[in-house]
Scaffold this active site. Structure first.
Site, PDB file in Angstrom:
ATOM      1  N   SER D  35      22.104  12.035  11.134  1.00 33.01           N
ATOM      2  CA  SER D  35      21.661  11.785   9.771  1.00 33.01           C
ATOM      3  C   SER D  35      22.747  11.112   8.948  1.00 33.01           C
ATOM      4  CB  SER D  35      21.278  13.115   9.112  1.00 33.01           C
ATOM      5  OG  SER D  35      22.398  13.994   9.136  1.00 33.01           O
ATOM      6  N   ASN D 122      24.113  25.361   6.899  1.00 32.51           N
ATOM      7  CA  ASN D 122      22.842  25.567   6.201  1.00 32.51           C
ATOM      8  C   ASN D 122      23.004  25.716   4.693  1.00 32.51           C
ATOM      9  OD1 ASN D 122      21.888  25.533   8.789  1.00 32.51           O
ATOM     10  ND2 ASN D 122      21.360  27.722   8.877  1.00 32.51           N
ATOM     11  N   THR D 167     -10.821   0.375 -24.899  1.00 32.30           N
ATOM     12  CA  THR D 167     -11.300   1.398 -23.967  1.00 32.30           C
ATOM     13  C   THR D 167     -12.095   0.637 -22.924  1.00 32.30           C
ATOM     14  OG1 THR D 167     -13.256   1.798 -25.312  1.00 32.30           O
ATOM     15  CG2 THR D 167     -11.429   3.312 -25.624  1.00 32.30           C
ATOM     16  N   HIS D 168     -11.977   1.048 -21.674  1.00 37.23           N
ATOM     17  CA  HIS D 168     -12.665   0.329 -20.586  1.00 37.23           C
ATOM     18  C   HIS D 168     -12.260  -1.143 -20.540  1.00 37.23           C
ATOM     19  CE1 HIS D 168     -15.463   3.802 -20.537  1.00 37.23           C
ATOM     20  NE2 HIS D 168     -15.465   3.675 -21.857  1.00 37.23           N
ATOM     21  N   SER D 289       7.999 -21.419 -10.554  1.00 36.77           N
ATOM     22  CA  SER D 289       7.561 -22.296  -9.482  1.00 36.77           C
ATOM     23  C   SER D 289       8.028 -23.675  -9.891  1.00 36.77           C
ATOM     24  CB  SER D 289       6.040 -22.233  -9.401  1.00 36.77           C
ATOM     25  OG  SER D 289       5.506 -23.463  -9.007  1.00 36.77           O
ATOM     26  N   LYS D 295       4.922 -21.633 -15.626  1.00 35.48           N
ATOM     27  CA  LYS D 295       4.365 -20.385 -15.103  1.00 35.48           C
ATOM     28  C   LYS D 295       5.443 -19.308 -15.077  1.00 35.48           C
ATOM     29  CE  LYS D 295       1.203 -19.011 -11.441  1.00 35.48           C
ATOM     30  NZ  LYS D 295       0.832 -19.193 -10.036  1.00 35.48           N
ATOM     31  N   ASN D 297       5.495 -15.792 -13.497  1.00 34.93           N
ATOM     32  CA  ASN D 297       4.849 -14.725 -12.736  1.00 34.93           C
ATOM     33  C   ASN D 297       5.551 -13.403 -13.021  1.00 34.93           C
ATOM     34  OD1 ASN D 297       3.103 -16.542 -11.422  1.00 34.93           O
ATOM     35  ND2 ASN D 297       4.729 -17.044  -9.940  1.00 34.93           N
ATOM     36  N   GLU D 302       5.044  -6.351 -11.507  1.00 31.40           N
ATOM     37  CA  GLU D 302       4.245  -6.046 -10.313  1.00 31.40           C
ATOM     38  C   GLU D 302       5.015  -5.119  -9.369  1.00 31.40           C
ATOM     39  OE1 GLU D 302       1.402  -9.837  -9.595  1.00 31.40           O
ATOM     40  OE2 GLU D 302       3.547 -10.280  -9.468  1.00 31.40           O
ATOM     41  N   TYR D 329      16.307  28.314   8.171  1.00 36.85           N
ATOM     42  CA  TYR D 329      16.555  26.902   8.382  1.00 36.85           C
ATOM     43  C   TYR D 329      15.817  26.385   9.623  1.00 36.85           C
ATOM     44  CZ  TYR D 329      18.754  22.406   8.762  1.00 36.85           C
ATOM     45  OH  TYR D 329      18.948  21.052   8.817  1.00 36.85           O
ATOM     46  N   GLN D 334      16.032  18.404   7.617  1.00 33.51           N
ATOM     47  CA  GLN D 334      16.921  17.240   7.552  1.00 33.51           C
ATOM     48  C   GLN D 334      16.221  16.004   6.988  1.00 33.51           C
ATOM     49  OE1 GLN D 334      19.849  16.504  10.751  1.00 33.51           O
ATOM     50  NE2 GLN D 334      18.745  14.608  11.103  1.00 33.51           N
ATOM     51  N   LYS D 337      16.320  14.505   2.613  1.00 29.82           N
ATOM     52  CA  LYS D 337      17.212  13.695   1.772  1.00 29.82           C
ATOM     53  C   LYS D 337      16.777  12.246   1.612  1.00 29.82           C
ATOM     54  CE  LYS D 337      20.451  15.642   4.017  1.00 29.82           C
ATOM     55  NZ  LYS D 337      19.734  16.925   4.239  1.00 29.82           N
TER      56      LYS D 337
END
Lengths: 472, 472, 472, 472
Positions: D35, D122, D167-168, D289, D295, D297, D302, D329, D334, D337
């Site tokens: 690990s 442990n 709304t909606h 672009s 543009k 983006n 996102e 344990y 393990q 984390k």
């Protein structure tokens, strides 16, 4: 003390367990243990499987012909009672199997007990559940197909209606409304295929595995499988009673389908928002408001979008349930059915709503046209034209297009509203012919590569898809 | 065609929407849209909140005293009807709010309409839902406390009963049965604290946010909040109607609690397996078999273990539902209640079963003792003794212990069955005193560090925990 | 202030974006946006797809033969550099595609730009990703097959080794060790089939969809698909760049496989616990302790069991990511690869560990035999014998068996240690022949129904499964 | 054969395990087991806790002063090496604890071994992990606060900028831009509170629990807890090493925060779409672009939206991992984390991006104004006016408003563009005063109820929130 009393035995022991189980399960146990409210939906499949089992036992000489007839007659009567609504399900009898068995005993006496020869509740419930899911999958196949049919009709009708295609919810290139809808035909087409693949793995028969190890009775599993329409008996008796990957696979396929429906629903919600105004929804799938009667809230689309949640929820739930379960049967498995039933119901309803919304939605040409005027949507077409027709190197064409777009932006006009001179001030090799490609409709028509958005492509794709998806 | 008809308007419009919404929602829409089967559980909270709202409108002079009285009387009558079972919920009226409002109109006429002044369904449903969840949290607090009480009694009783403590399901060090149970008292004690923290965030009032923007009516939200026992009105009207993090937080806390119960349940299943045989379960929480009457299948434990799945499922579902939802209200939010109701029911039942199982379980001294003879379980105690009493460096002590264990293994005996000479053949500094620590009971007694497993510690911990957890 | 500065433009603009994008993305943006650390694993597939694309453009007359050669040569050189470890990936160039493209430009100049004719990053990344996943699926097929091979060898070896079969972790009926392992051969056999079905849907080519709408260049997608081993070009350009159901399907299949591995791992953990002692694990897949050298902690089994979590995590993550995404490309999609890569790595490792553990595990006959003496494990066989041989009605047989078991329990002996007289004191029709069935080994041998646990069945099943699963 | 070899022992045994563990873990085992690549992030917390432990052992007379000094000096040197980048982590030494311990042994010899007195890996790893998470929570608190600060500044600046409230995704009522942003201040304010509540439960010390049972050494846990800033030592040693609910709670709180950020991100994406055009994003958090330089983006938005997925993924993963784990344990732990580290990193980055985007976003007044002209957005205000000023019964007011809206819709004008006569043709009681309320700006100003959208409310709310959230 009082507390202890409240949770201790209460005498409503399941009488089917026989005489040695002295104290009945407590009220809590009864509540946590009983599954009848959920699994009674399996009644028809339980009865069908029991009849096939009894008949096979008859053929193998384990049951007498008389017993088989009594069992069959009794089960038929029970099915009729259930379907007539006169059968009284008892929670004390825990589950649908015990309810039916107890009723059968009342009706035909000792022969009822013999029905349970060479099987156990473990293989019985797995068999019933698979039969139920197989039917549900067949129903869902029809429902998905119906959404495809709705999309295909709409795509066909609007195969050449030009609209902005988006990336990042920014206008990117013009496409056609039909082409956009056809993307969903493909997406849910793969969902249908996943459901079909799932059906093949559902359609194997656990019956005959008995509790976990098979049986010493001379049973004939193959004939029962044939009778029940199963592809074959399962190969390993422990696997038969312990596995629920068929249910997990269904819930996964359901979740992926739900994701696709949520994307369609999201687009419907966005398109129906007045700022977009790309479509008008019917009253049937919207809600209104008495004070704003023009308002059509896309409630059905929002609900379809939301219901993806419970599909992932069901898959997650069953994954947690199954994780780390030793073989063979454990009571944990009882929690499988509620998730599967809910997912199937959810999909049935969501698909019906999606089909209805698609059929009823009306694209709004004016709004689509107006939106095409925004964002210099044919800029890519200009760049491609420079490469293709004016022999400009690819990356140069991009830079040149960028400068022309900047010019149009500064002037506050569309690309096709620039004069030839203005464009030639950036790049000499541009000719009159460029205007052909600057119009979204013509730009769309030019994208004729296989799978591209040209209206002729869309028409062809619709025809091909009808054959692939609807004729079966 | 026929298909289209089946999904088109059917005239069963919700009459509460007023005259301008001509076509009714179709059958599909009615089915996907109606929430009454789920949300009718909110009836008492809806009525309570409506009464508080009406009284405030009266105090503020927005409603007449006569109207307020009529509304109150009407709502009380409706509550009585619902609780008597005489109220007929109508699916056409979609949800519990509309059902109650329609009935109120029948009972008291126009004043019913005025109840809706300065509020909307958006803040109303959020308020009702929070009131419901607050009550559920109070109930769950009692249920968790009851499991703690059961664990504490059992831990007290078996504070010095020695058993193997496991890591990796391998015997590692001796502990006491009471100490093991006390770990769960701590674990679910934190669950209680999480639920309490959640309650504080649930207990803020959306009412008065109206549809999303607040209202121009001169309302007094603080007094309504006080009346309904809310800590305060929420600060922002959009937040009030749009947010469901209080529900997500509850579902998360429920999942974590479910994980803890699943660990306890898993241990019960393993301990009750004859190969372990550490506990005997009562008949009340097990199922039997007529042919193996001695068998006690730990059904309740398995169901408790499995039900963790539906808790994660509920949290996952609502996370998906809420992901990426623009403000303010959207119909997606309607899917929130079913998940929360199911999680609360699941926990109520799982906790009751857990409390019952803990109360009824009987640790089996013989089996525990036998298990202590396996795995050289006091090896760590020997190593610690070497460091502490014989001044051997730490890592050397480990190596020496390893060699002594190997010796015992070869001889097929326990550590305390080796002779002093045998041990001294590995390490000279070992004396007769070592035998004190090689016995599991004495080894356990020696682990007196704070939080350690010594019986005296456990007795003390039980006393302290009763005060921390049960006296409140 | 300082804070604002920290997040504002920093000049490390991606030079590939051309001249019009003045300010570079800030440090935060660079960190959140760059995917190169993840997607560089796609390099070989990116290069392969680019070469096929360039060659097709050459065949179609869009690129000159000279350009195609330069591109091919340049890409080959880049691949060599990457594989030699001399290629320096730049985070400022965001992703693997831009890194390769920038390097290509350095190597061959302007022709590098022309490679991007008639494609975009949107169809390019989807193509690369599918090629990568196809290879991963082929690798995983081998890995699953290897686990099956390990199980089959072990099952063959121990086809007649009798052990208790469990339900509810309670001994229920005797089975054979081989039969138990064969259940997993079936389970993961279905997982292989799911992966194969997934591969078919992965194996369709997005390339040629360009940004979202196809292209006006005269490309030949079918020939590129053939060259890259794809079944066919995807039918719809929006679908090609927007869909990730192929990735979701893989993650779902991975999760279900993970569930199966977790069940096997749980059984290994339980069986290896001294209280069971059914198997001995090798040192290779366990960890030890210097003070308890005899201890073999089943670490690998525990890790395999745990890793199911990250598989469900990956599926949940991508479901949330995809939920409600409008078409076509959105940056959200960039989050797809890390989940898929991690799931593939996780499975590869888990399968290798599972195969190793199965190969190395040694069933412990003594412990299995001893466990068979517990729980009256042939009680069902006795009941079946009464039905089959003594003509006792089914439910009566159960009651009689229950009473005989009770008798043995009272006497503290096994069923086969009761005398015939004792049994006949409960049921007259019992004869000497009953002893045949009371011995677990003979009971096991009698369960010869198809799929049952009889050693002869297991031998046959192993042979059949080798053919079904290993010969392909 | 060859296959078997590949997985068999390879001699790279962890030398820390001492002499009795003959065969090394195989390559697979090494890969699945190690690990160190993940847990090396714990180095500073591991060293800090070790120093506190050593000093306490010194104070208690378990270690000599000389040993304590050597240990402290050695650990400090190791920390410096790690931070200088000169420390070489070895995968053969599995984890960060063993790497540090081995290095310490090289540096100071035998005293290094004595550091491990009265503790085990442990309790050590649980302590380190909690210390790490506590720091992460403190960092995240600052990050959330910074988003609040950004929102508050922006809300303050645009407290009276009127925009449609939805709304909606349908325009419903006018609100202010500031009011909308303030909703998020509240939402993530609760997220901060959840993180704070989580911190309190994280901040309890496992150290001193040793392997699982406490220790017989005379340790003083309270003083170590104080030294490390823990609220207190944990009460039960099994709980201390077995529980990970603190990590689950963090992941749950992270998921809910992620949901809130996804909603903000979704609104940014929608608002930045030209069809809405409500805001302009900065170049810093967008991508461009070269061919469409105008543009922007919304890539960062996102990505923030998408990253919610991995947060739910992490919670789901750890829930699956923990489900049904027996105490104490197990190696499964393990896997905890990586999920927590990833979630903390994800949040840190998402919060920084969110703060930056909010700071940089520019609301576009023209677009907002134009959008206010759509959807008869003051219809509710008209209805409320009728009730409040003209004494019209509530439901009648709704019907009347509906008819007036219908009238405006027919005429294609806004409500405030209807003449008084036109309105009076529907309802006689309407007077000139109605025009006050029909203007969105005035309508907004009228919603002065507590928590309502009136600009004066927003200004007040900003001031109050600065005090509640930023002054701490």
């Amino acid at each position: 003390m009082a507390k202890k009393d409240a949770t201790s035995g209460s005498g409503n022991a399941n009488p089917m367990w026989g005489g040695h189980y002295a104290a009945g399960p407590s009220v809590i146990m009864a509540e946590i243990n009983a599954s009848i409210d959920v699994d009674k939906r399996l009644y028809a499949h339980d009865i069908r499987a029991s009849k096939a089992h009894a008949e096979m036992l008859g053929r193998q000489g384990v049951l007498s012909g008389k017993d088989v007839k009594a069992i069959t007659r009794g089960l038929d009567a029970i099915q009729k009672e259930i379907e007539d609504g006169t059968f009284v399900f008892s929670s004390a009898l825990e589950d649908v199997h015990m309810n039916i068995e107890a009723s059968l005993k009342e009706k035909i006496g000792d022969a009822a007990g013999r029905l349970h020869t060479a099987r156990s509740r473990n293989d019985q419930v797995a068999t019933d559940f698979r039969l139920w899911l197989r039917d549900a999958l067949d129903g869902l196949d029809e429902s998905i197909k119906d959404v495809q049919a709705a999309l295909l009709d709409k795509a066909d009708e609007h195969a050449s209606l030009t609209m902005p295609g988006f990336t990042h919810l920014q206008p990117a290139q013009p496409i056609t409304f039909g082409h956009h809808l056809m993307a969903y035909v493909e997406m849910i087409g793969r969902d249908r295929a996943r459901m079909r693949d799932c059906r093949a793995r559902v359609n194997e028969m656990p019956l005959g595995a008995a509790a976990l190890a098979g049986t010493s009775f001379p049973i004939d599993r193959a004939s029962v499988a044939k009778e029940l329409g199963f592809e074959k008996p399962m190969e390993n008796s422990l696997d038969a009673v312990s596995s629920r990957d068929f249910a997990l696979e269904f819930l996964a396929a359901a979740t992926v389908l739900g994701v696709h429906l949520s994307r369609l629903a999201e687009e419907i919600v966005i398109w129906a928002s007045p700022s977009f105004g790309f479509i008008k929804l019917s009253e049937a799938f919207t809600s209104g408001s008495s004070i704003m009667p023009q308002k059509r809230n896309p409630d059905a689309a929002e609900l379809v979008r939301a219901k993806t949640g419970r599909l992932l929820g069901a898959f997650s739930a069953l994954t947690v349930i199954m994780k780390g379960l030793p073989l063979a049967y454990a009571k944990d498995l009882q929690e499988d059915k509620e998730q599967v039933f809910d997912a199937a119901d959810t999909l049935r309803l969501s698909l019906a709503a999606a089909a209805g919304m698609v059929r009823d939605m009306q694209p709004q040409e004016d709004a689509l046209k107006k939106a095409l005027g925004v964002g210099f949507i044919t800029a890519t077409d200009l760049a491609d034209w420079l490469v293709r027709e004016a022999n400009v190197p690819f990356r140069d064409a991009h830079r040149i297009t960028g400068r022309i777009v900047r010019l149009a932006e500064t002037k506050g006009c569309r690309l096709d509203q620039l004069s030839l001179e203005e464009m030639r001030s950036v790049e000499k090799s541009i000719t009159e012919a460029v205007f052909g490609i600057l119009d979204p409709v013509q730009a769309t028509a030019s994208r004729k590569s296989a799978g591209g958005t040209a209206p002729s492509n869309v028409k062809h794709a619709v025809k091909k898809a009808r054959k692939r998806f609807l004729s079966a």
